[in-house]
Design a protein around this motif. Sequence first.
Motif, PDB file in Angstrom:
ATOM      1  N   PHE A  35       0.836  -1.199   0.000  1.00 48.16           N
ATOM      2  CA  PHE A  35       0.000   0.000   0.000  1.00 48.16           C
ATOM      3  C   PHE A  35       0.873   1.251   0.000  1.00 48.16           C
ATOM      4  CE2 PHE A  35      -2.886   2.979   2.498  1.00 48.16           C
ATOM      5  CZ  PHE A  35      -3.726   3.246   1.425  1.00 48.16           C
ATOM      6  N   GLY A  36       0.587   2.154  -0.949  1.00 48.69           N
ATOM      7  CA  GLY A  36       1.373   3.373  -1.076  1.00 48.69           C
ATOM      8  C   GLY A  36       0.556   4.624  -0.796  1.00 48.69           C
ATOM      9  N   LEU A  37       1.246   5.668  -0.343  1.00 52.68           N
ATOM     10  CA  LEU A  37       0.631   6.943   0.008  1.00 52.68           C
ATOM     11  C   LEU A  37       1.502   8.077  -0.492  1.00 52.68           C
ATOM     12  CD1 LEU A  37       0.231   6.013   3.779  1.00 52.68           C
ATOM     13  CD2 LEU A  37      -1.693   6.157   2.195  1.00 52.68           C
ATOM     14  N   ASN A  38       1.003   9.284  -0.362  1.00 49.94           N
ATOM     15  CA  ASN A  38       1.869  10.440  -0.544  1.00 49.94           C
ATOM     16  C   ASN A  38       2.923  10.432   0.551  1.00 49.94           C
ATOM     17  OD1 ASN A  38       1.225  12.513  -2.723  1.00 49.94           O
ATOM     18  ND2 ASN A  38      -0.815  12.034  -1.974  1.00 49.94           N
ATOM     19  N   GLU A  39       3.949  11.224   0.379  1.00 50.78           N
ATOM     20  CA  GLU A  39       5.023  11.230   1.365  1.00 50.78           C
ATOM     21  C   GLU A  39       4.565  11.854   2.686  1.00 50.78           C
ATOM     22  OE1 GLU A  39       7.971  14.804   0.818  1.00 50.78           O
ATOM     23  OE2 GLU A  39       7.533  13.991  -1.163  1.00 50.78           O
ATOM     24  N   SER A  78      -2.634  11.981   1.719  1.00 52.09           N
ATOM     25  CA  SER A  78      -3.410  10.776   1.406  1.00 52.09           C
ATOM     26  C   SER A  78      -4.276  10.361   2.585  1.00 52.09           C
ATOM     27  CB  SER A  78      -2.481   9.621   1.030  1.00 52.09           C
ATOM     28  OG  SER A  78      -1.805   9.872  -0.173  1.00 52.09           O
ATOM     29  N   LEU A  79      -3.738  10.529   3.783  1.00 57.31           N
ATOM     30  CA  LEU A  79      -4.429  10.067   4.988  1.00 57.31           C
ATOM     31  C   LEU A  79      -5.256  11.166   5.642  1.00 57.31           C
ATOM     32  CD1 LEU A  79      -1.612   7.864   6.555  1.00 57.31           C
ATOM     33  CD2 LEU A  79      -3.646   7.105   5.319  1.00 57.31           C
ATOM     34  N   GLU A  80      -5.358  12.301   4.993  1.00 57.33           N
ATOM     35  CA  GLU A  80      -6.167  13.403   5.530  1.00 57.33           C
ATOM     36  C   GLU A  80      -7.300  13.689   4.545  1.00 57.33           C
ATOM     37  OE1 GLU A  80      -2.980  16.169   6.047  1.00 57.33           O
ATOM     38  OE2 GLU A  80      -2.038  14.853   7.499  1.00 57.33           O
ATOM     39  N   GLY A  81      -7.165  14.743   3.755  1.00 56.89           N
ATOM     40  CA  GLY A  81      -8.242  15.127   2.847  1.00 56.89           C
ATOM     41  C   GLY A  81      -8.665  14.038   1.882  1.00 56.89           C
ATOM     42  N   TYR A  82      -7.698  13.317   1.297  1.00 58.31           N
ATOM     43  CA  TYR A  82      -8.049  12.271   0.329  1.00 58.31           C
ATOM     44  C   TYR A  82      -8.940  11.205   0.985  1.00 58.31           C
ATOM     45  CZ  TYR A  82      -4.603  13.836  -3.164  1.00 58.31           C
ATOM     46  OH  TYR A  82      -3.903  14.559  -4.096  1.00 58.31           O
ATOM     47  N   LEU A  83      -8.461  10.670   2.091  1.00 60.54           N
ATOM     48  CA  LEU A  83      -9.199   9.612   2.777  1.00 60.54           C
ATOM     49  C   LEU A  83     -10.556  10.129   3.256  1.00 60.54           C
ATOM     50  CD1 LEU A  83      -9.417   6.799   4.021  1.00 60.54           C
ATOM     51  CD2 LEU A  83      -8.145   7.646   6.008  1.00 60.54           C
ATOM     52  N   TYR A 128     -13.582   8.081  10.085  1.00 62.38           N
ATOM     53  CA  TYR A 128     -12.183   8.389   9.774  1.00 62.38           C
ATOM     54  C   TYR A 128     -11.248   7.641  10.713  1.00 62.38           C
ATOM     55  CZ  TYR A 128      -7.903  11.187   9.242  1.00 62.38           C
ATOM     56  OH  TYR A 128      -6.607  11.597   9.029  1.00 62.38           O
ATOM     57  N   LEU A 129     -11.545   7.703  11.996  1.00 62.53           N
ATOM     58  CA  LEU A 129     -10.683   7.035  12.979  1.00 62.53           C
ATOM     59  C   LEU A 129     -10.707   5.523  12.774  1.00 62.53           C
ATOM     60  CD1 LEU A 129     -11.498   9.166  16.156  1.00 62.53           C
ATOM     61  CD2 LEU A 129      -9.396   9.193  14.796  1.00 62.53           C
ATOM     62  N   ALA A 130     -11.861   4.995  12.371  1.00 53.63           N
ATOM     63  CA  ALA A 130     -11.954   3.547  12.116  1.00 53.63           C
ATOM     64  C   ALA A 130     -11.018   3.137  10.983  1.00 53.63           C
ATOM     65  CB  ALA A 130     -13.394   3.173  11.783  1.00 53.63           C
ATOM     66  N   ARG A 164       6.040  -1.484  -8.115  1.00 53.13           N
ATOM     67  CA  ARG A 164       6.220  -2.170  -6.835  1.00 53.13           C
ATOM     68  C   ARG A 164       5.055  -1.978  -5.866  1.00 53.13           C
ATOM     69  NH1 ARG A 164      11.821  -1.142  -4.116  1.00 53.13           N
ATOM     70  NH2 ARG A 164      10.800  -2.467  -2.563  1.00 53.13           N
ATOM     71  N   TYR A 165       4.230  -0.972  -6.101  1.00 52.85           N
ATOM     72  CA  TYR A 165       3.057  -0.787  -5.236  1.00 52.85           C
ATOM     73  C   TYR A 165       1.903  -1.642  -5.761  1.00 52.85           C
ATOM     74  CZ  TYR A 165       5.479   3.443  -3.587  1.00 52.85           C
ATOM     75  OH  TYR A 165       6.390   4.321  -3.072  1.00 52.85           O
ATOM     76  N   PHE A 166       1.208  -2.300  -4.845  1.00 53.94           N
ATOM     77  CA  PHE A 166      -0.015  -3.002  -5.252  1.00 53.94           C
ATOM     78  C   PHE A 166      -1.174  -2.015  -5.306  1.00 53.94           C
ATOM     79  CE2 PHE A 166      -3.963  -4.940  -3.446  1.00 53.94           C
ATOM     80  CZ  PHE A 166      -4.438  -5.431  -4.649  1.00 53.94           C
ATOM     81  N   ALA A 167      -1.388  -1.270  -4.215  1.00 54.20           N
ATOM     82  CA  ALA A 167      -2.478  -0.298  -4.146  1.00 54.20           C
ATOM     83  C   ALA A 167      -1.916   1.040  -3.686  1.00 54.20           C
ATOM     84  CB  ALA A 167      -3.563  -0.773  -3.183  1.00 54.20           C
ATOM     85  N   MET A 168      -2.607   2.127  -4.080  1.00 54.35           N
ATOM     86  CA  MET A 168      -2.167   3.472  -3.697  1.00 54.35           C
ATOM     87  C   MET A 168      -3.371   4.390  -3.513  1.00 54.35           C
ATOM     88  SD  MET A 168       1.008   4.247  -6.288  1.00 54.35           S
ATOM     89  CE  MET A 168       1.701   5.522  -5.242  1.00 54.35           C
ATOM     90  N   LEU A 169      -3.314   5.223  -2.496  1.00 56.32           N
ATOM     91  CA  LEU A 169      -4.263   6.329  -2.341  1.00 56.32           C
ATOM     92  C   LEU A 169      -3.474   7.566  -2.753  1.00 56.32           C
ATOM     93  CD1 LEU A 169      -7.100   7.108  -1.468  1.00 56.32           C
ATOM     94  CD2 LEU A 169      -6.301   7.248   0.893  1.00 56.32           C
TER      95      LEU A 169
END
Length: 551
Positions: A237-241, A249-254, A277-279, A313-318
């Motif tokens: 799983f990949g994200l922004n840095e 990725s883990l804030e506004g995107y999610l 969100y917390l879940a 190399r990433y399977f999934a990415m947000l």
Amino acid sequence: MRRKFFSKGFSLMLVLSLVLALFSGCSSKTNENASDEKDSDKPKATADAPGWQSNKEPITFDWYVNFSWFAHKWGDDDVSKYVTDKTGVSVNFISPAGNEAEKMNTMIASGKLPDFITIGWWEDAVKKMIEGELVLPLNELADQYDPYFYKVADGAKIEWYKQEDGNTYGYPNASSSPKDFDKYKDLKPSNQTFLVRKDMYEAIGSPDMSTPEGFLKALEAAKEKFPEVNGAPLIPFGLNEFTDVGNTSLEGYLQNFLNIPMEKDGKVYDRSQDPEYLAWLKTFREANDKGLLAKDIFIDKRPQMEEKISQGRYFAMLYQRSDLAAQQHALYAKDPNSVYIAVDGPANSKGDAPALAGDSISGWTVTLISKDVKDKERAIQFLTYMISEEGQMDLYMGKEGETYDMVNDKPEFKPEVLDLLNKDRAAFDQQYGASFKYWMLMDTNMSLAWAPPASEPFKQMEDWTKGKTVSYAEFDGISPTGTSAEGVAASKIAQEWGKTLPKLLLAKSDKEFDKIFEGFLKKRDSFGYEKVEKYQQEIYEKNKEKLDASK
């Protein structure tokens, strides 16, 4: 005698001085008149003709782009050469080698800036530059040197960026006024996507990854079936840095994927405490506990990520789909099935469709002109040219007959140009430089009239987002910046969140996660979160008024 001689001598000197001063004044007056006559001979800027057409003498502007990944050079491709031939303007791009915020703060502290500055509109440095009187009001420059600016600029955007002093200092790119959004909303894609590598995803049965359970099972299945990619470990799983203030990725995107509201009952909503969100953050914590979050994602910067995307190399990415264009090209050339495709990603417990961000009125970046600019007149005229339809078409399509032809009154890239655009974006940029390689002032609505239809391997990603895109314009810029009490509080809170977020994902249990998050909330309160909330509500309400007025 000596005293009398001195008195006479002094009187004579005084008379001579007065005479000289008189002649000097006449001479000065004559010079001023000559200067006035010289200026009067020069064509006056008008609202009916672009100012840049009156002066095409060679000039080079230093243009700072506040993104360390931007490495393009002006003059190496057809488009930039064409624009320079046409306007006389060349550009020396400057970008930071390391941390963007540190570079900006250093320049601001020095009190001297490059001629042009392009920076994310949300950056604290924007307010610092304006408050420090380091940048010039675009409206004053336009009034004095190029009234044509008002003919091509969007009045709603000028009004949106107007400061308390009545001046507008920056002009946005990728911006949509409410009218734009209403007009193009069915055509407007979002850049926010949940991506999977096509061949791997299909090999594990194309599972539903919209639930926490389905998400975790899919990552596990991918890692089990494809432990390595060309001899290197799979990154499930990949994200922004991760930065010093968090991870987009883990804030506004999610939060947008989870369709978490930005306001409730007219009040700005704290999305970070939303149970949905917390879940999902706890789902990512569980993924790490199962060995499904590679260490790479916590430390990699953009260049390392791009290299790993190009290796598949990433399977999934947000992630934002536009930022892997070059890598997607490379993967497609090797094997069309190894590309990334958009699928349904994390969703809330009700299974609501995502509410993805489109380009709103704030846009992506703003471009400002420094008080130290070497030529104010040429600067505002060049900016006016770039935001005009003529400039936009030049920067997107290039030169007629060379990069495009007119077909049924519509510009179309020549076949070989379009072929290279679809096959190798990096080579296209290097040779042609069209299709907004120079995106600093791009108008993403205007370009819809010229843009060729999306082709694979990009069409699927773009099409998936259509119909899921919404405008969050009224929430733009609601977070305080600068040296005000609420600005300082917001900065401290953001820094604290940047430290907290990785800890949440690395927590050994949900109980530890809760303890870390509660600690963050307490610190947030101690930093003055109440002031931030009050500020956000005030700006939100002002934004609504601005948007209502511009309809």
